[in-house]
Write a protein that holds these residues in place. Structure first.
Motif, PDB file in Angstrom:
ATOM      1  N   GLY A 165       0.784  -1.225   0.000  1.00 15.42           N
ATOM      2  CA  GLY A 165       0.000   0.000   0.000  1.00 15.42           C
ATOM      3  C   GLY A 165       0.815   1.272   0.000  1.00 15.42           C
ATOM      4  N   PHE A 166       2.139   1.128  -0.034  1.00 15.06           N
ATOM      5  CA  PHE A 166       3.036   2.289  -0.057  1.00 15.06           C
ATOM      6  C   PHE A 166       3.872   2.267  -1.329  1.00 15.06           C
ATOM      7  N   GLU A 167       4.397   3.442  -1.669  1.00 15.14           N
ATOM      8  CA  GLU A 167       5.448   3.501  -2.686  1.00 15.14           C
ATOM      9  C   GLU A 167       6.779   3.454  -1.965  1.00 15.14           C
ATOM     10  N   MET A 168       7.517   2.370  -2.162  1.00 12.61           N
ATOM     11  CA  MET A 168       8.763   2.169  -1.414  1.00 12.61           C
ATOM     12  C   MET A 168       9.920   1.895  -2.380  1.00 12.61           C
ATOM     13  N   PRO A 169      11.140   2.206  -1.966  1.00 12.50           N
ATOM     14  CA  PRO A 169      12.293   1.983  -2.843  1.00 12.50           C
ATOM     15  C   PRO A 169      12.714   0.509  -2.872  1.00 12.50           C
ATOM     16  N   VAL A 170      12.692  -0.106  -4.041  1.00  6.50           N
ATOM     17  CA  VAL A 170      13.133  -1.507  -4.129  1.00  6.50           C
ATOM     18  C   VAL A 170      14.654  -1.560  -4.168  1.00  6.50           C
ATOM     19  N   GLN A 171      15.257  -0.503  -4.712  1.00  5.08           N
ATOM     20  CA  GLN A 171      16.723  -0.378  -4.690  1.00  5.08           C
ATOM     21  C   GLN A 171      17.063   1.071  -5.006  1.00  5.08           C
ATOM     22  N   TYR A 172      18.297   1.451  -4.708  1.00  7.60           N
ATOM     23  CA  TYR A 172      18.788   2.782  -5.070  1.00  7.60           C
ATOM     24  C   TYR A 172      19.749   2.637  -6.244  1.00  7.60           C
ATOM     25  N   LYS A 173      20.468   3.709  -6.561  1.00  4.96           N
ATOM     26  CA  LYS A 173      21.181   3.724  -7.843  1.00  4.96           C
ATOM     27  C   LYS A 173      22.310   2.707  -7.950  1.00  4.96           C
ATOM     28  N   ASN A 174      22.897   2.276  -6.848  1.00  9.37           N
ATOM     29  CA  ASN A 174      23.995   1.305  -6.937  1.00  9.37           C
ATOM     30  C   ASN A 174      23.520  -0.132  -7.103  1.00  9.37           C
ATOM     31  N   GLY A 175      22.235  -0.376  -6.881  1.00 11.25           N
ATOM     32  CA  GLY A 175      21.701  -1.709  -7.087  1.00 11.25           C
ATOM     33  C   GLY A 175      21.688  -2.571  -5.833  1.00 11.25           C
ATOM     34  N   ALA A 176      20.823  -3.590  -5.863  1.00 14.97           N
ATOM     35  CA  ALA A 176      20.564  -4.420  -4.689  1.00 14.97           C
ATOM     36  C   ALA A 176      21.791  -5.185  -4.206  1.00 14.97           C
ATOM     37  N   LEU A 177      22.611  -5.670  -5.140  1.00 11.89           N
ATOM     38  CA  LEU A 177      23.752  -6.491  -4.714  1.00 11.89           C
ATOM     39  C   LEU A 177      24.763  -5.667  -3.920  1.00 11.89           C
ATOM     40  N   LYS A 178      25.038  -4.461  -4.381  1.00 12.11           N
ATOM     41  CA  LYS A 178      25.981  -3.611  -3.649  1.00 12.11           C
ATOM     42  C   LYS A 178      25.404  -3.220  -2.291  1.00 12.11           C
ATOM     43  N   GLU A 179      24.097  -2.986  -2.250  1.00 10.88           N
ATOM     44  CA  GLU A 179      23.456  -2.637  -0.974  1.00 10.88           C
ATOM     45  C   GLU A 179      23.565  -3.805   0.011  1.00 10.88           C
ATOM     46  N   TYR A 180      23.269  -4.986  -0.489  1.00  7.98           N
ATOM     47  CA  TYR A 180      23.380  -6.198   0.325  1.00  7.98           C
ATOM     48  C   TYR A 180      24.801  -6.344   0.892  1.00  7.98           C
ATOM     49  N   THR A 181      25.774  -6.183   0.003  1.00  8.42           N
ATOM     50  CA  THR A 181      27.176  -6.360   0.400  1.00  8.42           C
ATOM     51  C   THR A 181      27.582  -5.324   1.445  1.00  8.42           C
ATOM     52  N   PHE A 182      27.087  -4.102   1.279  1.00  3.47           N
ATOM     53  CA  PHE A 182      27.415  -3.038   2.231  1.00  3.47           C
ATOM     54  C   PHE A 182      26.962  -3.421   3.644  1.00  3.47           C
TER      55      PHE A 182
END
Lengths: 124, 363
Positions: free
Chosen positions: B25-42
């Motif tokens: 029911g919300f608009e939420m960010p699925v990922q930011y500009k660096n992408g999901a894999l880099k976010e995960y690794t961070f």
């Protein structure tokens, strides 16, 4: 986003490089960006005959599974086995080391767009 | 995307290159500009990942009957909680199946705070209110006024400390403190959904942008829903609508550890006791592909060539490969040759133990 002038494109966001009897396939820069990080590529078997527009490979991103369609018909003669261990090439170099398969061109092709036509298509 | 809610941080997400998608029911960010894999690794490799999880709901429960009420509507034993402690728990219906999974915060003997799933918010609130009337307890849905951030990863404590007036070192795992965040009262708990050390931070919407901005300035990086789901799946944490739903009881979902049949009456108790005695209808297992591929939600799981069940959550783990949680027939939970059907082909798999990768939460 890059759209090299020496390639042809499809409305499904594949590219094809035609060189004599051989065609090389991949997905466009726009496609890889829309899909996000590619974590798996399922390659076709060598020797398989594919029709124009047929799903010949699968790319999987973190969240999605997407079929990849053949721009032209042909028999698969080579696949980019490096993608099995390093699928990220599809993201980092979609027109180069991220190529997916090469075919010996057969009969039939889907509507192919020039770089200018593809650019216009993306803008629409 | 009409009809969707925005959190107070919506503009921040867009400015950071957030790819906005509809979620609960919300608009939420699925990922930011660096992408999901880099976010995960961070998050996994020592950073401080910042998540906007404001879509989740909060309900405050007060009154002399608050404890008796929560003992009746939740599965875990609330009488065991001490002030400043958080407890994982669930709301069941009379059939013993899940309305939601929740966390219960004990503020005092007469005041508790519940964190609930976004998609279940209105259902939960109606359920709680319907039963609160029988007890001397009052429930208030504070979801619309509350921003919830998660700051997760080894660097989380150092990144959050400058913004709060309490020594975070004093907050243990699954404990919380009422603190001033950026000078405004809030709640900080050492909890999370990633398997890393970190905090969940409840603040009023009015300071959401300031806190978000300051955490990023202090070295935190924004993390979207895709990386959040990777991190939670690697831990084998249940997610409502996947491992748990109104079709399964805690017996199937391996959540009897939060379901205290010896604590007195609660909604769903008899049904769960009956199910436990009769045996589960299916069992949740953890599996790892030994062949190539990515096991994904709803893919069929086969045992000895017979369809036994399906995957509830699956992913490509950068650390562990193709991993998944799946329900299978009870007789297949521990033995038999496992495979997952991927695009019509059987790919070999094996049972494994959770978590899929090492947890770094501070015990």
């Amino acid at each position: 986003m890059t759209i090299p002038a020496d390639l042809k494109y499809t409305k499904e966001h594949e590219w094809v490089r035609i060189d004599g009897d051989t065609a090389t396939f991949g997905i466009s820069d726009h496609a890889q960006e829309a899909l996000g990080d590619i974590v798996f590529v399922e390659l076709p078997e060598i020797g398989r005959t594919i029709d124009a527009g047929e799903a010949y490979a699968v790319v999987e991103s973190v969240k999605a599974v997407s079929d990849v369609y053949a721009p032209v018909a042909g028999e698969v003669i080579e696949v980019n086995e490096a993608l099995e261990s390093e699928p990220e090439h599809v993201n980092t170099d979609p027109y180069g080391s991220g190529w997916i398969a090469k075919v010996n061109i057969g009969d039939g092709q889907v509507e192919l767009l020039t770089d200018d036509e593809y650019t216009t298509f993306l803008e629409e | 995307m009409t009809g969707l809610q925005k959190t107070p941080l919506y503009d921040e997400h867009v400015a950071l290159g957030g790819k906005m998608v509809p979620f609960a029911g919300f608009e939420m960010p699925v990922q930011y500009k660096n992408g999901a894999l880099k976010e995960y690794t961070f998050v996994r490799e020592g950073g401080a990942g910042l998540f906007d999880i404001t879509h989740m709901g909060q309900v405050r429960v007060t009154g002399a009957g608050a404890l008796a009420f929560l003992q009746y509507v939740t599965t875990n034993d609330v009488s065991n909680l001490i002030e400043g402690q958080v407890q994982y728990s669930a709301l069941l219906n009379e059939a013993g199946t899940f309305i939601d999974d929740i966390t219960t915060y004990k503020i005092s003997d007469t005041e508790y705070y519940l964190c609930i799933n976004a998609a279940n918010r209105h259902k939960d609130v109606a359920h709680l209110q319907a039963h609160a009337e029988r007890f001397d307890a009052c429930t208030v849905d504070e979801s619309d006024d509350t921003t919830l951030l998660a700051l997760q990863g080894a660097a989380a404590q150092a990144a959050l400390q400058p913004l709060v007036d309490t020594d975070l070192e004093s907050i243990g795992y699954y404990k919380f403190a009422r603190v001033n965040v950026h000078g405004t009262p809030g709640i900080v708990s050492r909890t999370g959904y990633t398997g890393e050390d970190g905090f969940e931070i409840y603040i009023p919407n009015s300071i959401a942008v300031d806190v978000w901005t300051q955490l990023l300035a202090g070295g935190a990086e924004p993390i979207g829903l895709a990386a959040r789901d990777m991190l939670r799946t690697e831990m084998g944490y249940a997610l409502y609508g996947h491992e748990i739903s109104d079709a399964v009881t805690p017996v199937e979902a391996k959540l009897m550890w939060i379901t205290k049949l010896d604590k007195g009456d609660f909604i769903g108790k008899q049904a769960v006791a009956d199910r436990k005695a009769a045996g589960p209808q299916k069992r949740l297992i953890a599996l790892k592909l030994t062949g190539r591929g990515i096991p994904r939600e709803h893919y069929a799981v086969f045992v000895d060539g017979e369809k036994s069940g399906e995957i509830t959550s699956g992913m490509h783990s950068p650390m562990a490969g193709g991993v998944a949680l799946a329900y299978v027939k009870p007789e297949h939970a521990e033995s038999g040759e496992l495979s997952v059907e991927i695009r019509g082909k059987q790919v070999a798999a094996e049972r494994t133990t959770l978590p899929f990768v090492r947890s770094n939460v501070r015990r």
